[in-house]
Design a protein around this motif. Sequence first.
Motif, PDB file in Angstrom:
ATOM      1  N   GLY A 110       0.805  -1.210   0.000  1.00  0.00           N
ATOM      2  CA  GLY A 110       0.000   0.000   0.000  1.00  0.00           C
ATOM      3  C   GLY A 110       0.837   1.259   0.000  1.00  0.00           C
ATOM      4  N   THR A 111       0.168   2.373  -0.262  1.00  0.00           N
ATOM      5  CA  THR A 111       0.827   3.678  -0.303  1.00  0.00           C
ATOM      6  C   THR A 111       0.014   4.666   0.516  1.00  0.00           C
ATOM      7  N   LYS A 112       0.681   5.419   1.371  1.00  0.00           N
ATOM      8  CA  LYS A 112       0.006   6.461   2.151  1.00  0.00           C
ATOM      9  C   LYS A 112       0.020   7.745   1.309  1.00  0.00           C
ATOM     10  N   GLU A 113      -0.970   7.874   0.433  1.00  0.00           N
ATOM     11  CA  GLU A 113      -0.978   9.014  -0.483  1.00  0.00           C
ATOM     12  C   GLU A 113      -1.089  10.343   0.243  1.00  0.00           C
ATOM     13  N   LEU A 148       2.760   4.044  -7.706  1.00  0.00           N
ATOM     14  CA  LEU A 148       1.612   4.726  -8.287  1.00  0.00           C
ATOM     15  C   LEU A 148       1.415   4.282  -9.727  1.00  0.00           C
ATOM     16  N   SER A 149       0.306   4.680 -10.310  1.00  0.00           N
ATOM     17  CA  SER A 149       0.031   4.318 -11.697  1.00  0.00           C
ATOM     18  C   SER A 149      -0.909   5.341 -12.315  1.00  0.00           C
ATOM     19  N   GLY A 150      -1.034   5.268 -13.632  1.00  0.00           N
ATOM     20  CA  GLY A 150      -1.988   6.096 -14.342  1.00  0.00           C
ATOM     21  C   GLY A 150      -1.757   7.582 -14.190  1.00  0.00           C
ATOM     22  N   GLN A 201       1.549  10.149 -13.203  1.00  0.00           N
ATOM     23  CA  GLN A 201       1.978  11.247 -14.067  1.00  0.00           C
ATOM     24  C   GLN A 201       1.946  12.580 -13.309  1.00  0.00           C
ATOM     25  N   MET A 202       0.930  12.767 -12.461  1.00  0.00           N
ATOM     26  CA  MET A 202       0.857  14.003 -11.683  1.00  0.00           C
ATOM     27  C   MET A 202       2.089  14.149 -10.791  1.00  0.00           C
ATOM     28  N   TYR A 203       2.481  13.081 -10.105  1.00  0.00           N
ATOM     29  CA  TYR A 203       3.638  13.194  -9.220  1.00  0.00           C
ATOM     30  C   TYR A 203       4.948  13.306  -9.981  1.00  0.00           C
ATOM     31  N   MET A 204       5.010  12.758 -11.190  1.00  0.00           N
ATOM     32  CA  MET A 204       6.197  12.974 -12.003  1.00  0.00           C
ATOM     33  C   MET A 204       6.325  14.462 -12.376  1.00  0.00           C
ATOM     34  N   MET A 205       5.191  15.108 -12.610  1.00  0.00           N
ATOM     35  CA  MET A 205       5.213  16.558 -12.867  1.00  0.00           C
ATOM     36  C   MET A 205       5.684  17.315 -11.633  1.00  0.00           C
ATOM     37  N   VAL A 206       5.207  16.897 -10.465  1.00  0.00           N
ATOM     38  CA  VAL A 206       5.567  17.591  -9.224  1.00  0.00           C
ATOM     39  C   VAL A 206       7.067  17.481  -8.953  1.00  0.00           C
ATOM     40  N   VAL A 207       7.618  16.268  -9.022  1.00  0.00           N
ATOM     41  CA  VAL A 207       9.033  16.086  -8.664  1.00  0.00           C
ATOM     42  C   VAL A 207       9.968  16.490  -9.794  1.00  0.00           C
ATOM     43  N   GLY A 240     -11.234   9.863  -5.055  1.00  0.00           N
ATOM     44  CA  GLY A 240     -10.104   9.220  -4.397  1.00  0.00           C
ATOM     45  C   GLY A 240      -8.926  10.145  -4.198  1.00  0.00           C
ATOM     46  N   HIS A 241      -7.731   9.594  -4.362  1.00  0.00           N
ATOM     47  CA  HIS A 241      -6.511  10.355  -4.083  1.00  0.00           C
ATOM     48  C   HIS A 241      -6.339  11.529  -5.028  1.00  0.00           C
ATOM     49  N   MET A 242      -6.694  11.344  -6.318  1.00  0.00           N
ATOM     50  CA  MET A 242      -6.537  12.447  -7.264  1.00  0.00           C
ATOM     51  C   MET A 242      -7.386  13.635  -6.844  1.00  0.00           C
ATOM     52  N   GLU A 243      -8.612  13.392  -6.436  1.00  0.00           N
ATOM     53  CA  GLU A 243      -9.473  14.475  -5.951  1.00  0.00           C
ATOM     54  C   GLU A 243      -8.842  15.168  -4.747  1.00  0.00           C
ATOM     55  N   ASP A 244      -8.368  14.395  -3.777  1.00  0.00           N
ATOM     56  CA  ASP A 244      -7.779  14.977  -2.571  1.00  0.00           C
ATOM     57  C   ASP A 244      -6.560  15.832  -2.906  1.00  0.00           C
ATOM     58  N   ALA A 245      -5.705  15.332  -3.799  1.00  0.00           N
ATOM     59  CA  ALA A 245      -4.476  16.047  -4.134  1.00  0.00           C
ATOM     60  C   ALA A 245      -4.773  17.363  -4.840  1.00  0.00           C
ATOM     61  N   LEU A 246      -5.666  17.336  -5.827  1.00  0.00           N
ATOM     62  CA  LEU A 246      -5.972  18.561  -6.580  1.00  0.00           C
ATOM     63  C   LEU A 246      -6.677  19.592  -5.707  1.00  0.00           C
TER      64      LEU A 246
END
Length: 475
Positions: free
Chosen positions: A259-262, A300-302, A306-312, A387-393
């Motif tokens: 698991g991942t603690k997003e 991560l996937s999908g 890609q969002m986190y690749m943009m961030v880092v 899910g996580h994408m909603e929370d992050a944005l």
Amino acid sequence: MSGYPQYPPQGHSPQPPYGQPPQHPQGSPYPPQQQGYGPPPPQGQYGAPPPQGYPPPGQYPGSPAPGYPPQQQQYPPPQQYGQPPPGQYGAPPPQQYGQPPAGQYGAPPQQYGAPPPQPYGQQYPPQGPPGAYGAPPPGQYGQPAYGAQAPYAVPTPPTFGYAPSQLPQVPSDAEVTAIEKAMKGFGTNEKELIRVLSKPDPAKMNSIRLQYSAKYKKDLVTEIRKEVSGYFEQGLVALVWGPLTHDANMLYSAMKGLGTKETVLDDVLLCRSNADIKAIKAEYQTLFHRTLEADLRGDLSGATEQMYMMVVAATRNEDSVPVIPQEIDRDIAELQRSLGSTVNKDPVQFCHILTNRNDNQLRAIAQGYHKKYQKTLDSMIKSRFSGHMEDALCLIIARSLDRAASDAAQLEATMAGMGTKDKLLIDRVVRIHWNRQYMNQVEAAFQAKYKKTLINRIKGETRGDQERLLVACVE
């Protein structure tokens, strides 16, 4: 980010034992602090905040230190050791579109980056800022293309504690002796450990850790783990690590095992300056001998990956890049197009815009979107993502609108409902506590929103040494 050398890895000393903080040498090749330029635009225009509510605090961590021309600055200022450099950690960003007028909300005029008065006729660099009268359109005649990092952008300096040059050695004999005495012999003096370790800033804590090791030939983190346990141990270790090493360890723990603690990934990485992201990546590789990008891809996937690749990638617009209304309008139109519907949205393009704009630009985008479509951008995100994408944005938008209020809400989220998310509460309190001025802003925002003090809320959810440690960090 152009103009910023890679951080470090060549500036690090030999790699320390697995899981222990690195020893940063003096004279690391970190760039001198630079400051932005340009007078603030007229207030009350595009992207200005509503009169009510808190003034948008400076980006935390990593606020710019405006002013023109760029100036070098040593950390910490000689006259006030222990305070973060001007413009960092919650200090107000340069007054641009979306900023409150100088002198409001208790802030004196010309504070934290209000540029010096300019003589009559003195203007921006030749041809004026992009979008100004007489300036060539973006993307023409050598001007940056839409969405590109402006060539005149001044790099946002790293947050206090994220560059070795910010951590000079200072005398810490009294603290080192007190810590050893508190752990020596039978039993442990937990109250003394709390007293000594809850107050130092990043530079002082770095000195305590290094001087303890030099004097007693022992690692302070290892000794603390022998003496205490549970959440109290985790809180003390987070303090001793300092902000940068704590961030790297939090990321590693969030991706370790099943698991991942997003939520932890969001806490550490979203809305960070390019300098901070580069520092975190270098520290992560030094500690764990692997790249942060590789571990993120493995967990991560999908579109989330890609969002986190943009961030880092550390390509976010620097805080000195101005808000240009024409570009804001294009961003709003592109966000609306990429939202589409739940089945034909373009999440990658949507994430690209939100992860590559600075706080002032995001604030203007959110306000302009609401004005144009009579809906908040936050509500549209919730209707199209989950899910996580909603929370992050949603967190990106909340942090850009009011960082202190966002952090107050995150603290409440760790204590609301059945049970307390103790580890997450500790990590969030420790991250905020490194800057006392910003902690005061978060406390005020918490009390305004929840009608109770943060300290009383913590006391109602925690007990014993854990409670005393968290209260000491907030006080």
